[in-house]
Structures are given as structure tokens and as C-alpha cells.
Design an enzyme around this catalytic site. Sequence first.
Site, PDB file in Angstrom:
ATOM      1  N   TYR A  42      16.620 -10.207 -77.470  1.00 50.66           N
ATOM      2  CA  TYR A  42      17.377  -8.953 -77.559  1.00 50.66           C
ATOM      3  C   TYR A  42      16.587  -7.894 -78.342  1.00 50.66           C
ATOM      4  CZ  TYR A  42      21.671  -6.213 -77.224  1.00 50.66           C
ATOM      5  OH  TYR A  42      22.599  -5.243 -76.914  1.00 50.66           O
ATOM      6  N   LYS A  69      21.297  -1.335 -81.631  1.00 48.85           N
ATOM      7  CA  LYS A  69      22.756  -1.541 -81.728  1.00 48.85           C
ATOM      8  C   LYS A  69      23.205  -1.529 -83.188  1.00 48.85           C
ATOM      9  CE  LYS A  69      23.883  -2.088 -77.318  1.00 48.85           C
ATOM     10  NZ  LYS A  69      24.446  -0.941 -76.587  1.00 48.85           N
TER      11      LYS A  69
HETATM   12  P1  NAD Z   1      25.226  -1.148 -66.805  1.00 50.74           P
HETATM   13  O1  NAD Z   1      23.827  -1.322 -66.346  1.00 50.74           O
HETATM   14  O2  NAD Z   1      26.297  -1.245 -65.810  1.00 50.74           O
HETATM   15  O3  NAD Z   1      25.387   0.206 -67.628  1.00 50.74           O
HETATM   16  C1  NAD Z   1      24.346   0.772 -68.386  1.00 50.74           C
HETATM   17  C2  NAD Z   1      24.419   2.257 -68.131  1.00 50.74           C
HETATM   18  O4  NAD Z   1      23.485   2.955 -68.957  1.00 50.74           O
HETATM   19  C3  NAD Z   1      24.084   2.623 -66.678  1.00 50.74           C
HETATM   20  O5  NAD Z   1      25.154   3.329 -66.107  1.00 50.74           O
HETATM   21  C4  NAD Z   1      22.867   3.514 -66.808  1.00 50.74           C
HETATM   22  O6  NAD Z   1      22.832   4.535 -65.844  1.00 50.74           O
HETATM   23  C5  NAD Z   1      23.088   4.070 -68.208  1.00 50.74           C
HETATM   24  N1  NAD Z   1      21.873   4.670 -68.749  1.00 50.74           N
HETATM   25  C6  NAD Z   1      20.715   4.065 -69.124  1.00 50.74           C
HETATM   26  N2  NAD Z   1      19.814   5.003 -69.500  1.00 50.74           N
HETATM   27  C7  NAD Z   1      20.422   6.212 -69.370  1.00 50.74           C
HETATM   28  C8  NAD Z   1      20.012   7.546 -69.578  1.00 50.74           C
HETATM   29  N3  NAD Z   1      18.783   7.862 -69.989  1.00 50.74           N
HETATM   30  N4  NAD Z   1      20.917   8.541 -69.354  1.00 50.74           N
HETATM   31  C9  NAD Z   1      22.158   8.265 -68.928  1.00 50.74           C
HETATM   32  N5  NAD Z   1      22.599   7.017 -68.692  1.00 50.74           N
HETATM   33  C10 NAD Z   1      21.738   6.002 -68.911  1.00 50.74           C
HETATM   34  O7  NAD Z   1      25.413  -2.290 -67.936  1.00 50.74           O
HETATM   35  P2  NAD Z   1      26.580  -2.572 -68.996  1.00 50.74           P
HETATM   36  O8  NAD Z   1      26.329  -3.976 -69.417  1.00 50.74           O
HETATM   37  O9  NAD Z   1      27.891  -2.182 -68.464  1.00 50.74           O
HETATM   38  O10 NAD Z   1      26.153  -1.641 -70.216  1.00 50.74           O
HETATM   39  C11 NAD Z   1      27.025  -0.713 -70.811  1.00 50.74           C
HETATM   40  C12 NAD Z   1      26.929  -0.833 -72.332  1.00 50.74           C
HETATM   41  O11 NAD Z   1      27.439  -2.093 -72.726  1.00 50.74           O
HETATM   42  C13 NAD Z   1      25.495  -0.756 -72.883  1.00 50.74           C
HETATM   43  O12 NAD Z   1      25.515  -0.029 -74.093  1.00 50.74           O
HETATM   44  C14 NAD Z   1      25.180  -2.213 -73.159  1.00 50.74           C
HETATM   45  O13 NAD Z   1      24.191  -2.373 -74.156  1.00 50.74           O
HETATM   46  C15 NAD Z   1      26.536  -2.682 -73.640  1.00 50.74           C
HETATM   47  N6  NAD Z   1      26.755  -4.129 -73.668  1.00 50.74           N
HETATM   48  C16 NAD Z   1      26.481  -4.886 -72.573  1.00 50.74           C
HETATM   49  C17 NAD Z   1      26.696  -6.264 -72.640  1.00 50.74           C
HETATM   50  C18 NAD Z   1      26.395  -7.147 -71.449  1.00 50.74           C
HETATM   51  O14 NAD Z   1      26.307  -8.369 -71.623  1.00 50.74           O
HETATM   52  N7  NAD Z   1      26.243  -6.619 -70.257  1.00 50.74           N
HETATM   53  C19 NAD Z   1      27.198  -6.851 -73.803  1.00 50.74           C
HETATM   54  C20 NAD Z   1      27.467  -6.035 -74.905  1.00 50.74           C
HETATM   55  C21 NAD Z   1      27.243  -4.670 -74.830  1.00 50.74           C
END
Ligand code: NAD
Length: 264
Positions: A156, A163
Site C-alpha cells: 500500500y 491516506k
Molecule cells: P474507483 O477506481 O472506482 O474510484 C477511484 C476514482 O478516483 C475514479 O473515479 C477515478 O476517476 C478517480 N480519480 C483518480 N485520479 C483522479 C484525478 N486526477 N482527478 C479526478 N478523479 C480522479 O475505486 P474506489 O475503490 O471506489 O476508490 C474510491 C476511494 O475509495 C479512493 O479514495 C480509494 O483509495 C478509497 N478506498 C478504496 C478501497 C478499496 O478496497 N477499493 C478501500 C478503502 C478506500
Amino acid sequence: MSKLMQGKRGLIMGVANDHSIAWSVAKTLAEQGAEMAFTYQGDAFGRRVKPLADSIGCDMLLPCDVEDIESVDNVFDQLKEKWGTIDFLVHAIAFSDKSELRGRYAETSRENFARTMQISCFSFTEIAKRAAEMMPNGGSMLTLTYGGATSVMPNYNVMGVAKAALEASVRYLAMDFGDQGIRVNAMSAGPVRTLAGAGISDARLMFNFQQTNSPLKRTVTNEQLGGSGLYLLSDLSGGVTGEVHFVDSGYNIVSMPRLEELKA
Ligand code: NAD
């Protein structure tokens, strides 16, 4: 019972497809009567987000890349023109170079460190400031984080550092905006199979490990993330701000896997 989000309007940033955590939250908010605008990053994502927004009757879709501050300003200009005010914000945006989401954190490059921090952490501060200007009657903001902020998760790496800074930003922003009746919280989600999640090396192993070793012995569902998002964005959590709320089947409380499993 009246719907929890009836009469509330908000902005959802970070839907890439129907697996996105932001979409799970948006769907639940829509069921509770919320009106929403969505941003998308680039035309390819825009084509995926449009039918999702259509399916819940939202017609406000705005391009936004948080690395381009003009596109962020454009989103808020358009929101101001169309709605004037908003009640809530979801920021579910993160990015880091995939090649550095494996191996040792110590190998992180200066360029990717700065870019990861800007997109995954500082964008929330820039967006929160603009959103707060549109919340004269108070509101609720939510960002997404992960347990790798507070304890070391393999691969990570720099995202864990970003984060941690994001979680600290949540506390500072909660203080900054508290006297305006604006609450700022983070939801710390357990691993979910999304595009961003798949960028982390050995994501499947982490997913399975947390499933086996969390108190609830399961990973979180989209519905559970949606429900907790609804709680944090609605008046149900009116007394909660500056909080990191874990929605991870309890994995964060575990220091060691069950002994029976280690012996097996
Ligand atoms: P996802 O890929 O569906 O969403 C990530 C989003 O970030 C996408 O829509 C992408 O377009 C956007 N993004 C990235 N760079 C960007 C930029 N420069 N400008 C605008 N948008 C941008 O994946 P997700 O897992 O739904 O992620 C959403 C959030 O949840 C993130 O912050 C991620 O770190 C967090 N998260 C994810 C998990 C997991 O296991 N998937 C767990 C905990 C937290």
C-alpha cells in the site's frame, strides 16, 4: 417515514463504474431522495458514468481532473449557477503510480510521492474549501480512506502515507468548518474489488486475508458502504465530525489472526 435525504443536493466525485465506492454511496443516497451531480475523469469514464447517473435521474455530469484546478473551479461555477447551494459532498478520489504500489515504500520516487499526495490528499482540501462556500446552511462532507493509513499493509506504500495525511486533513477541515455547521468525516472501507483497489499488488490476497481474519469473517458489501455513507452524510450523524469511521467488518481491531487458523 420521510426519506432521509429528501430536499438535499450534493456533489459526488469519484465514480468510475458501477463497482466504485462512490457509486454505492450515491445509489443509497438516491433511494433516500437526494439530488446529485457527478464528476467524471475523462471521456472514457464519462461514458460509463452517464448511464449510472441516468438510472437515478441525475442529469448533471461534469468533467473534472483534480490535477487541473481550472476543471475543479469549473465544476463549482456550474454548480453555483444551477443550484446556488449544496448540502453534501463525496470525495472518493485516489491515484498512485501502480509500479510503486508494490515492494518497499522506501523506493517511492519524489515525483510519485508528490503526485499521489496531490490527487489523493490535497484535492480533498481544495474541493472542501470550494464546497464549504456553497453550504450556507451547513452540510456534510465525506472522503474515503483505508486502514493502511494507520498500520502497515503490504504494497500500500505511499498510498498509506497519503491516506494518513488525508485523515489528518479531515480533522483540520472539521475544525475549520465546524462553526459553519459543516461536518467533515472519512469512511475507512475494507478492501473492495474496484479499479483503484486492483492497482495494488496482490490485492486479491489482501482481500482474502481480511475476509478470513476480520471479526465478521467477511468483506464489506456495496450496500454496507452505501448505508454507512448515508449515515455520515445525513442528519443521522449530526453530532459526528472529524471522525474516521471504519466500515471493514471490524478488521481494524484485530492485532493477530485467530489462533485456531494459525494452528490449522
Ligand atoms: P474507483 O477506481 O472506482 O474510484 C477511484 C476514482 O478516483 C475514479 O473515479 C477515478 O476517476 C478517480 N480519480 C483518480 N485520479 C483522479 C484525478 N486526477 N482527478 C479526478 N478523479 C480522479 O475505486 P474506489 O475503490 O471506489 O476508490 C474510491 C476511494 O475509495 C479512493 O479514495 C480509494 O483509495 C478509497 N478506498 C478504496 C478501497 C478499496 O478496497 N477499493 C478501500 C478503502 C478506500
